[in-house]
Write a protein that holds these residues in place. Structure first.
Motif, PDB file in Angstrom:
ATOM      1  N   TRP A 520      67.581   1.324  46.763  1.00  0.00           N
ATOM      2  CA  TRP A 520      67.639  -0.061  46.417  1.00  0.00           C
ATOM      3  C   TRP A 520      67.485  -0.659  47.831  1.00  0.00           C
ATOM      4  CZ3 TRP A 520      72.743  -3.109  47.207  1.00  0.00           C
ATOM      5  CH2 TRP A 520      72.517  -4.544  46.805  1.00  0.00           C
ATOM      6  N   LYS A 521      67.963   0.020  48.842  1.00  0.00           N
ATOM      7  CA  LYS A 521      67.832  -0.548  50.376  1.00  0.00           C
ATOM      8  C   LYS A 521      66.543  -0.519  50.788  1.00  0.00           C
ATOM      9  CE  LYS A 521      69.477   0.770  54.928  1.00  0.00           C
ATOM     10  NZ  LYS A 521      70.294   1.668  55.552  1.00  0.00           N
ATOM     11  N   GLY A 522      65.869   0.508  50.236  1.00  0.00           N
ATOM     12  CA  GLY A 522      64.462   0.550  50.709  1.00  0.00           C
ATOM     13  C   GLY A 522      63.589  -0.424  50.123  1.00  0.00           C
ATOM     14  N   TYR A 523      63.795  -1.029  48.854  1.00  0.00           N
ATOM     15  CA  TYR A 523      62.961  -1.926  48.424  1.00  0.00           C
ATOM     16  C   TYR A 523      63.256  -3.370  49.084  1.00  0.00           C
ATOM     17  CZ  TYR A 523      61.647   1.167  44.549  1.00  0.00           C
ATOM     18  OH  TYR A 523      61.061   1.865  43.775  1.00  0.00           O
ATOM     19  N   LEU A 524      64.507  -3.517  49.464  1.00  0.00           N
ATOM     20  CA  LEU A 524      65.044  -4.832  50.073  1.00  0.00           C
ATOM     21  C   LEU A 524      64.588  -4.834  51.599  1.00  0.00           C
ATOM     22  CD1 LEU A 524      68.570  -5.096  48.529  1.00  0.00           C
ATOM     23  CD2 LEU A 524      66.440  -6.316  47.743  1.00  0.00           C
ATOM     24  N   GLU A 525      64.674  -3.645  52.303  1.00  0.00           N
ATOM     25  CA  GLU A 525      64.201  -3.751  53.524  1.00  0.00           C
ATOM     26  C   GLU A 525      62.738  -3.849  53.830  1.00  0.00           C
ATOM     27  OE1 GLU A 525      68.067  -1.945  56.018  1.00  0.00           O
ATOM     28  OE2 GLU A 525      66.220  -0.497  55.551  1.00  0.00           O
ATOM     29  N   ALA A 526      62.156  -3.560  52.736  1.00  0.00           N
ATOM     30  CA  ALA A 526      60.679  -3.433  52.805  1.00  0.00           C
ATOM     31  C   ALA A 526      60.096  -4.195  51.396  1.00  0.00           C
ATOM     32  CB  ALA A 526      59.915  -1.938  53.117  1.00  0.00           C
ATOM     33  N   PRO A 527      60.331  -5.515  51.261  1.00  0.00           N
ATOM     34  CA  PRO A 527      60.219  -6.003  49.986  1.00  0.00           C
ATOM     35  C   PRO A 527      58.708  -5.784  49.490  1.00  0.00           C
ATOM     36  CG  PRO A 527      60.580  -7.695  51.527  1.00  0.00           C
ATOM     37  CD  PRO A 527      60.836  -6.311  52.331  1.00  0.00           C
ATOM     38  N   GLU A 528      57.748  -5.788  49.990  1.00  0.00           N
ATOM     39  CA  GLU A 528      56.545  -5.575  49.677  1.00  0.00           C
ATOM     40  C   GLU A 528      56.292  -4.400  49.030  1.00  0.00           C
ATOM     41  OE1 GLU A 528      56.638  -3.666  53.826  1.00  0.00           O
ATOM     42  OE2 GLU A 528      57.358  -5.619  52.937  1.00  0.00           O
ATOM     43  N   THR A 529      57.113  -3.389  49.066  1.00  0.00           N
ATOM     44  CA  THR A 529      56.833  -2.223  48.288  1.00  0.00           C
ATOM     45  C   THR A 529      57.300  -2.398  47.076  1.00  0.00           C
ATOM     46  OG1 THR A 529      59.061  -1.256  48.868  1.00  0.00           O
ATOM     47  CG2 THR A 529      57.302  -0.712  50.465  1.00  0.00           C
ATOM     48  N   MET A 530      57.987  -3.650  46.633  1.00  0.00           N
ATOM     49  CA  MET A 530      58.040  -3.453  45.093  1.00  0.00           C
ATOM     50  C   MET A 530      56.790  -3.928  44.454  1.00  0.00           C
ATOM     51  SD  MET A 530      61.722  -5.591  44.840  1.00  0.00           S
ATOM     52  CE  MET A 530      61.726  -6.781  46.142  1.00  0.00           C
ATOM     53  N   LEU A 531      55.852  -4.572  45.152  1.00  0.00           N
ATOM     54  CA  LEU A 531      54.697  -4.776  44.630  1.00  0.00           C
ATOM     55  C   LEU A 531      54.011  -3.657  43.778  1.00  0.00           C
ATOM     56  CD1 LEU A 531      53.249  -7.294  47.208  1.00  0.00           C
ATOM     57  CD2 LEU A 531      54.043  -7.690  44.861  1.00  0.00           C
ATOM     58  N   LEU A 532      54.158  -2.539  44.397  1.00  0.00           N
ATOM     59  CA  LEU A 532      53.499  -1.273  44.115  1.00  0.00           C
ATOM     60  C   LEU A 532      54.015  -0.924  42.539  1.00  0.00           C
ATOM     61  CD1 LEU A 532      53.928   0.933  47.225  1.00  0.00           C
ATOM     62  CD2 LEU A 532      51.941  -0.219  46.388  1.00  0.00           C
ATOM     63  N   HIS A 533      55.118  -1.299  42.089  1.00  0.00           N
ATOM     64  CA  HIS A 533      55.935  -0.879  40.896  1.00  0.00           C
ATOM     65  C   HIS A 533      55.890  -2.105  39.841  1.00  0.00           C
ATOM     66  CE1 HIS A 533      57.263   2.809  43.053  1.00  0.00           C
ATOM     67  NE2 HIS A 533      57.494   2.005  44.013  1.00  0.00           N
ATOM     68  N   LEU A 534      55.282  -3.207  40.203  1.00  0.00           N
ATOM     69  CA  LEU A 534      55.486  -4.179  39.250  1.00  0.00           C
ATOM     70  C   LEU A 534      54.510  -4.137  38.176  1.00  0.00           C
ATOM     71  CD1 LEU A 534      56.227  -7.094  41.309  1.00  0.00           C
ATOM     72  CD2 LEU A 534      57.896  -5.948  40.205  1.00  0.00           C
ATOM     73  N   GLY A 535      54.612  -4.264  36.982  1.00  0.00           N
ATOM     74  CA  GLY A 535      53.792  -4.132  35.760  1.00  0.00           C
ATOM     75  C   GLY A 535      53.033  -5.674  35.683  1.00  0.00           C
TER      76      GLY A 535
END
Length: 535
Positions: A520-535
């Motif tokens: 959870w912390k990884g996604y919040l500290e580097a929020p652009e990484t969430m784009l890799l998992h958005l459908g």
């Protein structure tokens, strides 16, 4: 014709057996006359008539079981217009009322030309009572079918009750601010075409008799000191229950009502005076409300008593249950949200174009839904006997909202399927509904994991209690700009947010929640990484 509902006759009692009817259909009754004896699992209880009139129907036969808050008998109040349709009926008519079902909205049957009682229907799973928040109509007012009539507050949400059919409001049985029960009469109305009798005033049932303001006549002296015409002390069931709760006998409290009737005010006054009230107090001058002069006026240093109702009452019960039945353990962490704050600032103007307020909460929720993929047990729950783990198919993230009614936890359904903007819009809707007290019951059900943003009010750390049957909750502290070392060992200014998790130690251990929090912390500290998992 009015239905007499079996009142609360003891703590925890939901049904009783009819032992003996003291009256028959067609009998004339007087106020406080014994009507029926019922046997609970604790004692034999005598039920008395709420007012003078005539018995028109007995709904429960001798030897049968009656339910609390279900119709026990029907009667025509003294002075109420009668008709042939109100004549006693046998057999099937009784069975209609033996088990009031959950069907909505229910209306007690009534003869043509007479008023009907609207029975408060089931308004939510497990809800047995609610508070009258606001009447939208007044007695004598014409109503249309499906017109909003009253707003009630349950321990979960504010609910709007609508009219079952067109007509005229005849009587409001429950005052604003009072508590009413499911399957009890809420108001009476005259259906369309039966308004002609609206001009005939009907005595309000279950209202206490007005207190005497004149000194008692000599021949009434004995009855005013506690004995009514049937050799017993008159008192409403609610008053008798109040006496039981305080361990008082009815004979200990002098009654100030008609024929010595003991009123609620008499019991409260007796308690305030430490039980030393004398008979002289009964004949003391009283105000129009039945109080002694000065009673109820603020006194310096006086303790203010407020009943625990609605959302606060259910929160008290659920928090005690969760804290005593779930083994909690806490896990704390710091999250650097500097990049997240910058991303939000860049996205805010686009969200505002869609009339959506973009806070950090949508990011917290989306990152949580992604982290659940790595540790799905955080989005699970135990069955009732703690023998199975149920992994839930959707991530419904709850958020604690400090509303006027108390703490509410609505949840955003299916966070994993929604866009960031969609999550933000749903958060905005739920927050507005919760703070206005009009959140739907469906929005409060089905949560799988919760967030408590205590930092919005200034808190840094908290140890939250799990919102059962969920297995984890996180408290988010305020964001602070603090000095930290960068990769080159230089001191830099960073936005640091503290978080504290509470987990159900029956199925979650320290390693599991640490791995989940790290994801959870990884996604919040580097929020652009969430784009890799958005459908």
């Amino acid at each position: 014709m009015s239905d007499f509902m079996l009142p609360d006759i003891g703590e925890g009692i939901v049904e009783c057996e009819v032992v003996e009817w003291r009256v028959a259909e067609g009998d004339v009754i007087e106020e406080d006359q014994p009507v029926v004896e019922v046997m609970t699992d604790k004692a034999l209880v005598e039920i008395t008539a709420p007012e003078a009139g005539r018995i028109t129907r007995l709904y429960v036969d001798k030897g049968e079981i009656a339910k609390v808050h279900a119709p026990l008998f029907a009667y025509e109040a003294e002075g109420e217009a009668s008709s042939e349709a109100e004549a006693p009926q046998a057999g099937p008519a009784r069975e209609e009322h033996a088990e009031p079902g959950p069907a909505a909205p229910s209306v007690a049957p009534a003869p043509a030309g007479a008023s009907k009682d609207f029975i408060l229907p089931d308004i939510g799973e497990g809800i047995v009572e609610c508070e009258i928040v606001e009447w939208r109509v007044a007695e004598g007012e014409r109503i249309a079918e499906d017109q909003p009539v009253v707003d009630v507050m349950t321990d979960k949400a504010r609910v709007e009750i609508t009219a079952p059919e067109a007509g005229v409001v005849h009587r409001l049985h429950v005052a604003q601010g009072e508590i009413t029960r499911v399957h009890a009469p809420l108001y009476a109305y005259l259906p369309e075409g039966g308004e002609a009798v609206a001009e005939t005033p009907v005595p309000r049932r279950a209202s206490p008799a007005p207190p005497e303001t004149e000194a008692p006549r000599a021949e009434e002296g004995e009855s005013r000191r506690g004995r009514g015409p049937y050799g017993r002390i008159p008192a409403a069931p609610a008053v008798r229950r109040l006496l039981r709760e305080h361990g008082l006998a009815l004979s200990e409290v002098p009654g100030s009502g008609k024929q010595g009737r003991v009123l609620k005010e008499d019991v409260l006054r007796h308690l305030e005076r430490g039980g030393d009230e004398t008979a002289a107090a009964v004949s003391a001058p009283r105000t129009a409300e039945g109080r002694a002069p000065g009673a109820g006026e603020p006194v310096a240093g006086e303790v203010r008593v407020e009943p625990l109702r609605g959302v606060r009452a259910v929160m008290a019960r659920r928090m005690v249950e969760a804290a005593t039945t779930i083994p909690h353990f806490q896990y704390g962490e710091e999250i650097d949200v500097t990049e997240l704050l910058a991303l939000r600032e860049r996205l805010k103007p686009r969200a505002e174009q869609e009339s959506v307020r973009l806070t950090l909460m949508p990011f917290f929720m989306k990152a949580m839904a992604l982290a659940v993929r790595e540790e799905p047990i955080l989005n699970a729950r135990l069955n009732d006997d703690a023998s199975e783990i149920h992994y839930l198919p959707a991530v419904n993230v709850g958020m604690a909202v400090d509303s006027r009614a108390g703490l509410l936890v609505p949840n955003v359904k299916g966070v994993e399927r929604r866009s960031l903007l969609g999550v933000a819009a749903e958060i905005q809707r739920l927050t507005e509904d919760a703070r206005s007290g009009k959140v739907a019951a469906s929005d409060l059900k089905g949560g799988t994991i919760s967030i408590s943003n205590i930092g919005a009010m200034g808190g840094t750390y908290a140890a939250p209690i799990i919102n059962a049957p969920e297995v984890a909750i996180v408290a988010i502290g305020k964001t602070q700009w603090l000095p930290r070392f960068d990769v080159d060992d230089r001191v830099v200014k960073r936005a640091i947010m503290t978080v504290t998790w509470s987990g159900d130690h029956r199925i979650i251990d320290g390693g599991t929640i640490a791995r989940f929090c790290n994801a959870w912390k990884g996604y919040l500290e580097a929020p652009e990484t969430m784009l890799l998992h958005l459908g």
